[in-house]
Design an enzyme around this catalytic site. Sequence first.
Site, PDB file in Angstrom:
ATOM      1  N   SER A 105      -0.501 -14.519  -5.983  1.00 27.40           N
ATOM      2  CA  SER A 105      -0.250 -13.848  -4.700  1.00 27.40           C
ATOM      3  C   SER A 105       0.094 -12.391  -4.949  1.00 27.40           C
ATOM      4  O   SER A 105       0.672 -12.047  -5.985  1.00 27.40           O
ATOM      5  CB  SER A 105       0.928 -14.495  -3.978  1.00 27.40           C
ATOM      6  OG  SER A 105       2.123 -14.226  -4.684  1.00 27.40           O
ATOM      7  N   ASP A 106      -0.249 -11.532  -4.016  1.00 29.12           N
ATOM      8  CA  ASP A 106       0.316 -10.193  -4.051  1.00 29.12           C
ATOM      9  C   ASP A 106       1.831 -10.345  -3.878  1.00 29.12           C
ATOM     10  O   ASP A 106       2.334 -11.427  -3.546  1.00 29.12           O
ATOM     11  CB  ASP A 106      -0.309  -9.306  -2.961  1.00 29.12           C
ATOM     12  CG  ASP A 106      -0.097  -7.820  -3.260  1.00 29.12           C
ATOM     13  OD1 ASP A 106       0.753  -7.484  -4.112  1.00 29.12           O
ATOM     14  OD2 ASP A 106      -0.779  -6.980  -2.637  1.00 29.12           O
ATOM     15  N   TYR A 107       2.537  -9.273  -4.089  1.00 26.53           N
ATOM     16  CA  TYR A 107       4.001  -9.299  -4.115  1.00 26.53           C
ATOM     17  C   TYR A 107       4.553  -9.749  -2.759  1.00 26.53           C
ATOM     18  O   TYR A 107       4.459  -9.033  -1.764  1.00 26.53           O
ATOM     19  CB  TYR A 107       4.492  -7.877  -4.443  1.00 26.53           C
ATOM     20  CG  TYR A 107       5.894  -7.793  -4.944  1.00 26.53           C
ATOM     21  CD1 TYR A 107       6.181  -7.869  -6.305  1.00 26.53           C
ATOM     22  CD2 TYR A 107       6.950  -7.629  -4.056  1.00 26.53           C
ATOM     23  CE1 TYR A 107       7.474  -7.782  -6.765  1.00 26.53           C
ATOM     24  CE2 TYR A 107       8.247  -7.541  -4.512  1.00 26.53           C
ATOM     25  CZ  TYR A 107       8.507  -7.619  -5.859  1.00 26.53           C
ATOM     26  OH  TYR A 107       9.790  -7.520  -6.317  1.00 26.53           O
ATOM     27  N   MET A 108       5.078 -10.958  -2.710  1.00 24.08           N
ATOM     28  CA  MET A 108       5.599 -11.569  -1.478  1.00 24.08           C
ATOM     29  C   MET A 108       4.518 -11.786  -0.419  1.00 24.08           C
ATOM     30  O   MET A 108       4.776 -11.673   0.779  1.00 24.08           O
ATOM     31  CB  MET A 108       6.741 -10.722  -0.893  1.00 24.08           C
ATOM     32  CG  MET A 108       7.960 -10.724  -1.767  1.00 24.08           C
ATOM     33  SD  MET A 108       9.343  -9.886  -1.037  1.00 24.08           S
ATOM     34  CE  MET A 108       9.865 -11.079   0.170  1.00 24.08           C
ATOM     35  N   ALA A 109       3.315 -12.111  -0.865  1.00 21.44           N
ATOM     36  CA  ALA A 109       2.224 -12.352   0.088  1.00 21.44           C
ATOM     37  C   ALA A 109       1.987 -13.839   0.312  1.00 21.44           C
ATOM     38  O   ALA A 109       1.008 -14.221   0.949  1.00 21.44           O
ATOM     39  CB  ALA A 109       0.941 -11.677  -0.396  1.00 21.44           C
TER      40      ALA A 109
END
Length: 782
Positions: free
Chosen positions: A265-269
């Site tokens: 995942s992207d950062y906190m996605a």
Amino acid sequence: MFWSVYIAFIITLSITGSTATSSPGLNETKWLDSRRQADAWVSRMNLTEKAAIVTGSLTGTCIEYVAPVESVGFGGLCLQDGPAGIRLAHLASVFPAGVTISATWDRELMSQRGSAMAAEFRGKGAHVVLGPSAGPLGRSPLGGRNWESFSPDPFLTGVAMDQTIRAIQEGGVQGSAKHIIGNEQETQRKRTVVDGKQVEAISSNIDDCTLHELYLWPFADAVRAGVASVMCGYSRVNSTYSCDNKHLLVDILKGELGFDGYVVSDYMATMSGIDSASFGLDMNQPGPMLSDLTKTAWGDNLADAVHNNLFPEARLNDMVRRVLTPYLYLGQNTPDYPSVDPSSLYLTLENFGLLQPWMPTPAGRDVRGNHSALIRHMGAAGCVLLKNVNNTLPLKESDITNIGVFGDDAADVTSGLVNPDDGFSIGTLGIGGGSGGGRNSFIVSPLEAIKERAREKGGITVQYITNNTALSSGVPGALYPWPDICLVFLKTWETEGADRESLEADGDSTAVVENVASLCPRKTVVITHSGGANTMPWASNPNVVGIIAAHYPGQESGNAIVDVLFGDVNPSGRLPYITSNRTEDYGEQAQILNVTGPAATESWAWQSNFTEGLMIDYRHFDSNDIDPLYEFGYGLSYTTFELASELSVSVRSGPVSPYPGTVPTNSTLALGGNPNLWKTVVTCSSSVKNTGSLAGATVVQLYVSLPQDDVPSGTPVRVLRGFDKVFLDAGETKAVSFALTRRDLSYWDVEAQDWRIPRGEIGISLGFSSRDLRRRSTVKII
Ligand code: BGC
């Protein structure tokens, strides 16, 4: 006579490389061995350990981290940004941005950049490069992160992805191709909460054909190259968050493209907690965050879900296997893999504004090696010479005693070695902002390098005004005598988290150029440091005799531009995007969707419909007959070139079917899709000659025009499908050849859900830009 013909024949024999890299980037046997070893590890792990391997941990010091699992000998994973060098690091290099390396159109340099970056990441103990980026592709020239990626053309971006990933992974470090997919604007890229009301992120609504032919294309190249990981983005694709998008991640990426690594995942996605794992997400980063515990904390939650029969253990095993296979394949579990650099902790704290004056700031390991020389070389190679009236450039040192240097971009940086958030202060711009930026250990400004050059030669005055506020209201009368040449340096700040508001360079640039040009008639040269297209209303000003788009060159900015200005390097960059002075020429898609007023907080808002389909950048201009300022593929040199022979085209012998057929049974991995798509169907050849008196390089470009009567409407009139950068001594001729694969000659047939070669005459054009096509031919395959 006989000898000159003979010599020309011998020279022509030095065949340059063909265009397609069609063999997969992984050694299949070794990959399958690593997968078996990963399975063996999985079988020895308990649920808690398995869940930990797929979940970020805050116990590390990297921007993202996976903690070790000692029972099996897994040493943990350090994931670091980003696409232009290791970002949170002391004594590391800032490389040229993606757009700069794509402007070189040089496969070899793309690869050398990847190798040098890998050496630095490995040297710092990082296992994963969070890059390269192919999303955004560059649908809108205003997109804030376009410069991190390569080009709005999927073929050029695909080649750059391929070269970069192979080089990074040959250096023993994992690549992470990001951000799949449709991450085309920064405005409302994430879900927000406004007055207590949840507002969903932008949804990129992309039809199946556009997805395949445009936005997915370079990701297919990334998978073909063997990329270890793919990062899903923040935004939604067809109304479903990309990290939750089962059709995208499972059916297309892991199914159709045969991706066998892990989706991170992207950062906190991670939007749906454990459900995201069911939808195809394999690793949740950065893991538990205090601000969003329920959503992103997998770890024990995932173990509990399996324990309570809410989540299948087989899928957890698959996730762990996907994470471990590239780690084992690349030998990252060996004891000689460097430990994480001690400065990493403090730089990560600094990144989050948590570094306190009482904390230590230990020096990092110096991993820069001799990369400065390569960075300088790449920076010069990424310069595109757009205008050069009367051969003003290269500057003839013997005729010059007085150089005027103007513009805030010429000066040394004035706000530290990391770009400030706004980027607008006086100081040169070597790279854009956000996670794709870097921490310079030094930066050579244009002014510094020009002064150095003047000192070396002696007897040259360098006068400079770097305050744009002063310059835009008229050039202060402090110059004496009038300079022999006036160099105006402009910059355009581009960053993650914001889109550009206009295509004009910053700092009242138009007034700055006009004012300097009025004092420097017929001797003003403008240099831009930008991450993409600019309007250049002064391009036709007769006093502006030279223009160079120098892009974001990284830390050696000044040295690179001095090499080009003074002719140590003959410019050979070509525009990887189109330019126009009228923003409206780009069409609707040039606009960033920005919903304002009460509608902005409605759940149905923020729908970006990609109704232009394939018509972005030069495809839109060419198909609608719009005149650009400087076209895609354009760039001048200090010498001249011509195609020295006819274009010859030949089709592979034997019948060719319209569709690629079923995946051959001996292909376990089928990386990048059906292996038949990567087979050469047509070969083209010609030769190119340097007709001037200086050595230099050109880029021979091949465009394909599919027969409009057997393809869906909306198919562009021509698309790039081959290029070759050729270095030639004065008078030298070399052969060029291009291998066109089945994919290169097909369109995506949405009904058949497959690539199809159309019936009829396919046009092939060869030339030096998308509008400078010198040889044309046709080929009938079906
Ligand atoms: C960016 C990613 C980056 C990540 C970690 C995100 O905001 O979108 O590209 O890799 O942060 O820094």
